[in-house]
Design a protein around this motif. Structure first.
Motif, short mmCIF file in Angstrom:
data_model
loop_
_atom_site.label_atom_id
_atom_site.label_comp_id
_atom_site.label_asym_id
_atom_site.label_seq_id
_atom_site.Cartn_x
_atom_site.Cartn_y
_atom_site.Cartn_z
N PRO A 1 -45.93 83.16 -36.12
CA PRO A 1 -45.36 81.87 -35.70
C PRO A 1 -44.55 81.19 -36.79
O PRO A 1 -43.62 80.43 -36.48
N GLN A 2 -44.88 81.43 -38.07
CA GLN A 2 -44.05 80.84 -39.14
C GLN A 2 -42.62 81.36 -39.03
O GLN A 2 -41.65 80.61 -39.12
N LEU A 3 -42.49 82.67 -38.84
CA LEU A 3 -41.16 83.27 -38.80
C LEU A 3 -40.43 82.93 -37.50
O LEU A 3 -39.21 82.78 -37.48
N GLN A 4 -41.17 82.80 -36.41
CA GLN A 4 -40.53 82.36 -35.17
C GLN A 4 -40.07 80.90 -35.28
O GLN A 4 -39.07 80.51 -34.69
N GLY A 5 -40.79 80.10 -36.06
CA GLY A 5 -40.36 78.73 -36.31
C GLY A 5 -39.06 78.70 -37.10
O GLY A 5 -38.20 77.84 -36.87
N VAL A 6 -38.90 79.65 -38.03
CA VAL A 6 -37.63 79.75 -38.77
C VAL A 6 -36.48 80.02 -37.81
O VAL A 6 -35.41 79.40 -37.89
#
Length: 579
Positions: free
Chosen positions: A136-141
């Motif tokens: 989810p961190q990378l999807q938030g990016v």
């Protein structure tokens, strides 16, 4: 939506500051203690800032506002849970865990239970937990990049940021990481607080009415002018009253009338036009009207989901490897407790701001309830309230804070997971740490691109469920119950961990098929945590002969006051030997 160069400049500034601080402070790191626990010399105030910086992730910075926009009062349990978990950590775990002298969760379990099997199993769960948390961190990016650079493929952001993080953690040590994480915490707090004060002033100056009406209105928000919406992800929409909708991608020019009680699936990229005065349709799990949005849910399934979420949040915090790693850096157990109290204060202040931004989003950007991109609320509401350069400048500040959130949380996870893998599953060399960093970063980036996007808060909630179902029982019982055996700990972790992973797999299948998953698949902690806890206790009682012979000595070390001098640091290896 238009290109926002100010936001790109803000992100570049935060990235440059992160690299500079990391470079300046990494020069003095030489030993294992530097690498893993910063010589155990980090004072409570700086460590609290570093923990907050590492803990406030994409779900906190973007996801909480999006959930408040969609779910209203029910979403308030997210910031409560994110914060309250540290209370349990302070009461039950912080000081004894520091006194154990461990470097990581597997290190503690081996010291307490004397089993390499338990150590290896816990290492595997640390790796899986890290992956679930990183996605989810990378999807938030990707979501942030699409918000400030229209037309770009969001996966570019995921790949670039994960490459930046992997390169950065290669040369950092825990001492420099502590300073960088503390710096990023204050960046995030500033980046969220200042825009919130400014936008609240604009709201109050407008007489307390948003473009979509007031929060207390019985009806759903409405479009005040003719609006075209491009749906960002596959969603199922509902309406509260008959609503005329122009589906622009169909040949017919006549509007379709959507009726209450019917689900309307809409595919990614589909364009919908709503006449002025139309009520805003909602994604199928959102509150339809503002009056219901202000009240807690009365739906039984959603109530059970909330209980399960609270279980995951409250107990999962004490099992997050990148958070626990920070407590090993305190000088003693008392400093670890002081650190936790200060973290509670810092998080309590921080979570006021995303809640306020979520409420403003309900008034000013209700079209996000149609597109399914509710996590973009923080980045969309400033330009809706402040047209022109002023709005873009506010977005730039928020984007810089969001970038700091992605980098700090991802860096902490990557360091903890890669360090554990290099130590326990590889050969404990610097080369192995680098291999683990590239492996974990590559898997996380691939999963972020391939898997369907979901609410950031929900995905992170699954990571908390895994932490609560695997590490919480063995930490609590390992610290407070002398009769814990390695067999009980092993089976307990397997029951809880496999239960959560089964739910995660089922959830992905539901998402790919475009179906709505039941609440116990969305958040399984209410079942998996008790199952893991009781399995651990029952099996331990059944295998009482396997209680370690030195259990009494270890328990004395964990609970004796620091001044008595029982605390000893374990000298486990770390990926520090240069080749």
């Amino acid at each position: 939506m238009q290109l926002n160069p100010w936001a790109l400049a803000g992100i570049a500034l935060v990235a440059a500051a992160t690299l500079y601080l990391g470079y300046r402070t990494s020069q003095s790191a030489r030993s294992t203690d530097d690498f893993l626990v910063a010589r155990r010399m980090v004072r409570s105030r700086r460590n609290a800032s570093a923990i907050s910086g590492e803990y406030i992730c994409a779900a906190s910075f973007l996801g909480v506002s999006g959930l408040v926009l969609k779910d209203g009062a029910d979403a308030l349990w997210f910031p409560v849970g994110f914060t309250a978990g540290f209370l349990a950590l302070m009461i039950f775990v912080a000081a004894p865990l520091r006194r154990s002298g461990a470097y990581a969760i597997p290190d503690f379990l081996e010291a307490r239970l004397g089993s390499t099997v338990v150590r290896s199993t816990s290492t595997c769960f640390v790796a899986v937990l890290g992956l679930i948390y990183l996605v989810p961190q990378l999807q938030g990016v990707a979501l942030t990049l699409e918000s400030i650079v229209p037309g770009i493929e969001g996966w570019w952001g995921s790949v670039v940021v994960v490459t930046f993080i992997a390169a950065d953690v290669m040369r950092r040590r825990m001492r420099s990481a502590t300073l960088v994480q503390a710096f990023q915490h204050w960046i995030k707090l500033f980046a969220l607080a200042i825009p919130t004060f400014l936008l609240c002033a604009v709201f109050l100056g407008s007489g307390g009415q948003g473009s979509a009406g007031g929060l207390g209105a019985e009806a759903p928000p409405e479009f005040t002018e003719e609006t075209t919406v491009t749906v960002g992800t596959d969603v199922v929409l509902r309406v509260d009253e008959p609503t005329a909708v122009h589906e622009l991608d169909k040949e017919s020019l006549e509007p379709t009338v959507w009726l209450p009680g019917v689900d309307y699936p809409v595919r990614e990229g589909q364009r919908l036009l709503f006449p002025a005065g139309s009520l805003v349709p909602m994604v199928n799990d959102a509150e339809l009207d503002n009056a219901g949005w202000l009240r807690p849910t009365e739906d039984t399934d959603e109530l059970w989901w909330t209980y399960s979420l609270m279980t995951a949040m409250f107990l999962g915090t004490m099992g997050l490897p990148h958070v626990l790693a920070r407590f090993y850096t305190n000088p003693d157990g008392r400093a670890a407790r002081r650190t936790t109290v200060q973290v509670l204060l810092l998080l309590g202040v921080f979570y006021l701001f995303p809640v306020l931004l979520g409420a403003l989003s309900r008034l000013y950007v209700p079209e996000l309830l149609v597109t399914g991109d509710t996590d973009a609320a923080v980045l969309e509401v400033p330009t809706a309230m402040l047209p022109g350069v002023a709005g873009q400048m506010v977005v730039a500040v928020l984007a810089a804070g969001a970038f700091a959130a992605f980098v700090s949380a991802s860096s902490g996870l990557l360091v903890s997971v890669a360090g554990t893998i290099a130590t326990d599953l590889l050969w404990n060399k610097t080369r192995d740490f680098r291999i683990a960093v590239f492996g974990v970063a590559g898997l996380a980036a691939t999963a972020a691109v391939v898997l369907p996007y979901d609410d950031l808060g929900h995905t992170v909630g699954l990571a908390f469920a895994l932490a609560a179902s695997t590490f919480c029982p063995v930490l609590l019982l390992g610290i407070w119950w002398r009769k814990l055996t390695w067999v009980g700990a092993l089976l307990g972790m397997l029951v809880g961990g496999l239960g959560v992973l089964t739910a995660v797999g089922c959830y992905v299948v539901y998402r790919v098929n475009g179906e709505t998953a039941p609440w116990f698949v969305l958040q399984p902690a209410l079942f998996t945590v008790p199952a893991a806890l009781f399995t651990t206790m029952i099996v331990s009682l059944a295998t009482a002969r396997r209680v370690p012979e030195d259990a009494g000595v270890v328990m004395l070390q964990l609970h004796a006051p620091d001044r008595l001098g029982f605390m000893r640091d374990r000298r486990g290896g770390g990926p520090v030997a240069k080749r």
